[in-house]
Design a protein around this motif. Sequence first.
Motif, mmCIF file in Angstrom:
data_model
loop_
_atom_site.group_PDB
_atom_site.id
_atom_site.type_symbol
_atom_site.label_atom_id
_atom_site.label_comp_id
_atom_site.label_asym_id
_atom_site.label_seq_id
_atom_site.Cartn_x
_atom_site.Cartn_y
_atom_site.Cartn_z
ATOM 1 N N THR A 121 0.849 -1.192 0.000
ATOM 2 C CA THR A 121 0.000 0.000 0.000
ATOM 3 C C THR A 121 0.888 1.247 0.000
ATOM 4 O OG1 THR A 121 -1.890 1.051 1.076
ATOM 5 C CG2 THR A 121 -0.203 0.152 2.526
ATOM 6 N N ARG A 122 0.317 2.353 -0.386
ATOM 7 C CA ARG A 122 1.050 3.620 -0.414
ATOM 8 C C ARG A 122 1.298 4.062 1.030
ATOM 9 N NH1 ARG A 122 3.467 6.487 -4.442
ATOM 10 N NH2 ARG A 122 1.749 6.356 -5.890
ATOM 11 N N HIS A 123 2.531 4.408 1.333
ATOM 12 C CA HIS A 123 2.895 4.863 2.676
ATOM 13 C C HIS A 123 2.744 6.377 2.741
ATOM 14 C CE1 HIS A 123 5.521 5.630 6.193
ATOM 15 N NE2 HIS A 123 5.048 4.459 6.583
ATOM 16 N N HIS A 124 2.464 6.885 3.912
ATOM 17 C CA HIS A 124 2.225 8.329 4.069
ATOM 18 C C HIS A 124 3.482 9.183 3.897
ATOM 19 C CE1 HIS A 124 3.905 8.071 8.124
ATOM 20 N NE2 HIS A 124 3.192 6.977 8.271
ATOM 21 N N SER A 125 4.667 8.571 3.951
ATOM 22 C CA SER A 125 5.881 9.384 3.852
ATOM 23 C C SER A 125 6.391 9.466 2.411
ATOM 24 C CB SER A 125 6.977 8.836 4.773
ATOM 25 O OG SER A 125 7.553 7.684 4.229
ATOM 26 N N GLN A 126 6.290 10.603 1.827
ATOM 27 C CA GLN A 126 6.875 10.922 0.516
ATOM 28 C C GLN A 126 6.483 9.957 -0.598
ATOM 29 O OE1 GLN A 126 10.658 10.631 2.120
ATOM 30 N NE2 GLN A 126 10.567 12.604 3.155
ATOM 31 N N GLY A 127 5.276 9.412 -0.537
ATOM 32 C CA GLY A 127 4.773 8.577 -1.624
ATOM 33 C C GLY A 127 5.482 7.252 -1.821
ATOM 34 N N ARG A 128 6.155 6.763 -0.802
ATOM 35 C CA ARG A 128 6.832 5.472 -0.925
ATOM 36 C C ARG A 128 5.822 4.349 -0.703
ATOM 37 N NH1 ARG A 128 11.850 5.612 2.732
ATOM 38 N NH2 ARG A 128 12.486 3.854 1.479
ATOM 39 N N TRP A 129 6.264 3.111 -0.858
ATOM 40 C CA TRP A 129 5.386 1.944 -0.782
ATOM 41 C C TRP A 129 5.714 1.100 0.436
ATOM 42 C CZ3 TRP A 129 1.313 1.694 -3.936
ATOM 43 C CH2 TRP A 129 1.343 2.532 -5.061
ATOM 44 N N GLU A 130 4.676 0.689 1.156
ATOM 45 C CA GLU A 130 4.817 -0.104 2.371
ATOM 46 C C GLU A 130 4.386 -1.545 2.086
ATOM 47 O OE1 GLU A 130 2.368 -0.416 6.536
ATOM 48 O OE2 GLU A 130 2.795 1.580 5.760
ATOM 49 N N ALA A 131 5.130 -2.494 2.645
ATOM 50 C CA ALA A 131 4.766 -3.906 2.543
ATOM 51 C C ALA A 131 4.491 -4.428 3.937
ATOM 52 C CB ALA A 131 5.898 -4.703 1.902
ATOM 53 N N ARG A 132 3.408 -5.207 4.063
ATOM 54 C CA ARG A 132 3.117 -5.828 5.349
ATOM 55 C C ARG A 132 2.243 -7.060 5.154
ATOM 56 N NH1 ARG A 132 -0.764 -1.436 8.358
ATOM 57 N NH2 ARG A 132 -2.277 -1.231 6.701
ATOM 58 N N LEU A 133 2.416 -7.996 6.078
ATOM 59 C CA LEU A 133 1.639 -9.238 6.098
ATOM 60 C C LEU A 133 0.516 -9.105 7.108
ATOM 61 C CD1 LEU A 133 4.369 -11.998 6.158
ATOM 62 C CD2 LEU A 133 2.680 -11.651 4.385
ATOM 63 N N GLY A 134 -0.656 -9.576 6.759
ATOM 64 C CA GLY A 134 -1.782 -9.533 7.682
ATOM 65 C C GLY A 134 -1.779 -10.695 8.648
ATOM 66 N N ASP A 148 11.020 2.208 -2.198
ATOM 67 C CA ASP A 148 10.894 3.269 -3.194
ATOM 68 C C ASP A 148 9.892 2.930 -4.294
ATOM 69 O OD1 ASP A 148 12.727 4.978 -1.966
ATOM 70 O OD2 ASP A 148 14.424 3.997 -2.953
ATOM 71 N N THR A 149 9.817 1.655 -4.661
ATOM 72 C CA THR A 149 8.904 1.287 -5.742
ATOM 73 C C THR A 149 7.897 0.239 -5.257
ATOM 74 O OG1 THR A 149 10.200 -0.566 -6.601
ATOM 75 C CG2 THR A 149 10.749 1.643 -7.447
ATOM 76 N N GLU A 150 6.790 0.223 -5.942
ATOM 77 C CA GLU A 150 5.732 -0.733 -5.664
ATOM 78 C C GLU A 150 6.236 -2.168 -5.852
ATOM 79 O OE1 GLU A 150 1.100 -0.866 -7.210
ATOM 80 O OE2 GLU A 150 2.586 0.163 -8.406
ATOM 81 N N GLU A 151 7.045 -2.376 -6.874
ATOM 82 C CA GLU A 151 7.574 -3.707 -7.177
ATOM 83 C C GLU A 151 8.517 -4.202 -6.088
ATOM 84 O OE1 GLU A 151 7.360 -1.197 -9.380
ATOM 85 O OE2 GLU A 151 5.777 -2.049 -10.637
ATOM 86 N N GLU A 152 9.359 -3.309 -5.541
ATOM 87 C CA GLU A 152 10.260 -3.704 -4.454
ATOM 88 C C GLU A 152 9.452 -4.147 -3.235
ATOM 89 O OE1 GLU A 152 14.250 -1.004 -4.629
ATOM 90 O OE2 GLU A 152 12.379 0.056 -4.188
ATOM 91 N N ALA A 153 8.400 -3.410 -2.924
ATOM 92 C CA ALA A 153 7.552 -3.767 -1.791
ATOM 93 C C ALA A 153 6.862 -5.109 -2.041
ATOM 94 C CB ALA A 153 6.521 -2.667 -1.542
ATOM 95 N N ALA A 154 6.423 -5.344 -3.276
ATOM 96 C CA ALA A 154 5.770 -6.606 -3.625
ATOM 97 C C ALA A 154 6.743 -7.772 -3.483
ATOM 98 C CB ALA A 154 5.211 -6.539 -5.045
ATOM 99 N N ARG A 155 8.008 -7.558 -3.887
ATOM 100 C CA ARG A 155 9.009 -8.610 -3.743
ATOM 101 C C ARG A 155 9.260 -8.923 -2.266
ATOM 102 N NH1 ARG A 155 10.489 -6.513 -8.328
ATOM 103 N NH2 ARG A 155 12.327 -5.274 -8.233
ATOM 104 N N ALA A 156 9.289 -7.898 -1.432
ATOM 105 C CA ALA A 156 9.480 -8.105 0.010
ATOM 106 C C ALA A 156 8.311 -8.911 0.587
ATOM 107 C CB ALA A 156 9.601 -6.764 0.722
ATOM 108 N N TYR A 157 7.119 -8.590 0.166
ATOM 109 C CA TYR A 157 5.939 -9.323 0.617
ATOM 110 C C TYR A 157 6.021 -10.795 0.175
ATOM 111 C CZ TYR A 157 1.129 -10.919 0.999
ATOM 112 O OH TYR A 157 0.007 -11.645 1.291
#
Length: 165
Positions: A121-134, A148-157
């Motif tokens: 999801t979009r993080h509140h700080s400077q338009g970066r992307w957050e990854a998290r597990l529910g 920095d990118t949506e794809e990097e966050a997706a890879r982390a997830y």
Amino acid sequence: MEHTSRRRSSSKYRGVSKHRTTGRYEAHFWDRYSASKSRARGKQVYVGGFCTEEEAAKMYDRAAIVFLGPDSPDLRLNFELEEYLDELPFLIQGSVEERIARLRRKSVGFSRGASKYRGVTRHHSQGRWEARLGRIGECKYNWLGVYDTEEEAARAYDWAVVSLR
């Protein structure tokens, strides 16, 4: 007495079940075009979670239209096709993946403004992307970081999900 092989369902509607933990009604569609030897029924596609059975049933109907098309002889809906005629351009425009993503955005469990990737999801700080597990154990979620990118966050997830298996 007639014997039926049909399993008991938690809903009176096709493609709808009640989630045990959340109590939400979920819509799922079986994409039988992805069937293989190991998956005779095809692939189950999660469409979304909803507060009412009727909302989930209508979303299942929309997913059936997306996968099969409004003119398919295999199309079996919970409600009449006429109820969706105004939405047909929305339901048939773009790739199947794009159309399903648009449907999922209408789900109760979908975070507005979120990524096209699960767990991002979009993080509140400077338009970066957050990854998290529910829901991991007793935690509400497991925070994986900001990228920095949506794809990097997706890879982390993805890495986190695979490492938990």
